[in-house]
Design a protein around this motif. Structure first.
Motif, short mmCIF file in Angstrom:
data_model
loop_
_atom_site.label_atom_id
_atom_site.label_comp_id
_atom_site.label_asym_id
_atom_site.label_seq_id
_atom_site.Cartn_x
_atom_site.Cartn_y
_atom_site.Cartn_z
N PRO A 96 0.81 -1.22 0.00
CA PRO A 96 0.00 0.00 0.00
C PRO A 96 0.85 1.28 0.00
O PRO A 96 0.39 2.31 -0.45
N SER A 97 2.10 1.20 0.49
CA SER A 97 3.02 2.34 0.46
C SER A 97 4.44 1.81 0.53
O SER A 97 4.65 0.67 0.97
N PRO A 98 5.42 2.61 0.13
CA PRO A 98 6.81 2.13 0.16
C PRO A 98 7.29 1.75 1.57
O PRO A 98 8.17 0.89 1.71
N GLU A 99 6.71 2.35 2.61
CA GLU A 99 7.14 2.06 3.97
C GLU A 99 6.53 0.76 4.52
O GLU A 99 7.02 0.23 5.51
N GLU A 100 5.45 0.28 3.92
CA GLU A 100 4.76 -0.90 4.43
C GLU A 100 5.19 -2.15 3.68
O GLU A 100 5.72 -2.08 2.58
N GLY A 101 4.93 -3.31 4.30
CA GLY A 101 5.26 -4.58 3.69
C GLY A 101 4.31 -4.95 2.56
O GLY A 101 3.24 -4.35 2.40
N ALA A 102 4.70 -5.96 1.79
CA ALA A 102 3.90 -6.43 0.67
C ALA A 102 2.59 -7.05 1.17
O ALA A 102 2.54 -7.61 2.26
N THR A 114 -8.83 -11.93 -0.47
CA THR A 114 -7.53 -11.44 -0.01
C THR A 114 -7.00 -10.40 -0.99
O THR A 114 -6.93 -10.65 -2.19
N THR A 115 -6.62 -9.23 -0.48
CA THR A 115 -6.00 -8.21 -1.33
C THR A 115 -4.56 -8.64 -1.60
O THR A 115 -3.80 -8.91 -0.67
N VAL A 116 -4.18 -8.71 -2.88
CA VAL A 116 -2.86 -9.19 -3.24
C VAL A 116 -1.93 -8.09 -3.75
O VAL A 116 -0.71 -8.23 -3.69
N ILE A 139 5.60 -14.67 -7.77
CA ILE A 139 5.16 -13.32 -8.14
C ILE A 139 5.79 -13.03 -9.49
O ILE A 139 7.01 -13.06 -9.64
N LEU A 140 4.98 -12.79 -10.50
CA LEU A 140 5.43 -12.73 -11.89
C LEU A 140 5.83 -11.34 -12.37
O LEU A 140 6.35 -11.21 -13.48
N VAL A 141 5.55 -10.29 -11.59
CA VAL A 141 5.89 -8.92 -12.01
C VAL A 141 6.65 -8.21 -10.91
O VAL A 141 6.57 -8.58 -9.73
N GLU A 142 7.38 -7.18 -11.30
CA GLU A 142 8.17 -6.39 -10.36
C GLU A 142 7.35 -5.19 -9.86
O GLU A 142 6.46 -4.69 -10.56
N ASP A 143 7.69 -4.73 -8.67
CA ASP A 143 7.04 -3.55 -8.10
C ASP A 143 7.28 -2.34 -8.99
O ASP A 143 8.41 -2.09 -9.42
#
Length: 157
Positions: A96-102, A114-116, A139-143
């Motif tokens: 949800p933000s760069p500071e939070e986990g995946a 489940t929100t992915v 996980i098939l794509v990059e952030d």
């Protein structure tokens, strides 16, 4: 012509249906032209599923029979597991933000609601649900990567 007269001509042009005024006075030439107003149309994004075109393009562009065999083998491998596909075009974000986990990582269990991830389109951030039950295998794509409609994002078993 003085500034006041030119200003009056501009007001006359603005309030009238005329699109252009040309005046020559004492060797001075004044050309006033009204530009057409443009209407800005913004596209509406729909999250309803649409018919997927990509597989037809792959088949049509495959030049040799050996590539068709490879494509068939890959398709068979993909059908053994489920995928979570992008419901729209946008930028993929795993948190949800760069500071939070995946939202999810490899090995996490997911259910239908489940929100992915988040897909950003036109500054709108859309939370994407798994819509399948299972375990995240890959996980098939990059952030921060742009994704297309129907593109696989996650492999689930």
């Amino acid at each position: 012509m003085n500034f006041k007269e030119i200003k009056e001509l501009i007001e006359i042009l603005d309030q009238s249906s005329l699109t252009e005024i040309n005046i020559e006075d004492k060797g001075n030439v004044v050309n006033l032209k009204k530009e057409k107003e443009t209407e800005i149309i913004t596209p509406q994004i729909s999250q309803q599923p649409m018919q997927q075109v990509a597989p037809q393009q792959e088949i049509a562009t495959a030049p040799a029979a050996s590539n068709n065999a490879d494509t068939a083998a890959n398709s068979a491998a993909d059908t053994s597991g489920k995928t979570i596909n992008a419901p729209m075009v946008g930028t993929f974000y795993k948190s949800p933000s760069p500071e939070e986990g995946a939202y999810v990582q490899v090995g996490d269990a997911v259910s239908n609601d489940t929100t992915v991830c988040i897909l950003e389109a036109m500054k709108l951030f859309n939370e994407i649900q798994a819509e399948v039950t299972g375990e995240i295998v890959e996980i098939l794509v990059e952030d921060g990567q742009m994704v297309e409609y129907g593109q696989p994002l996650f492999k689930v078993k």
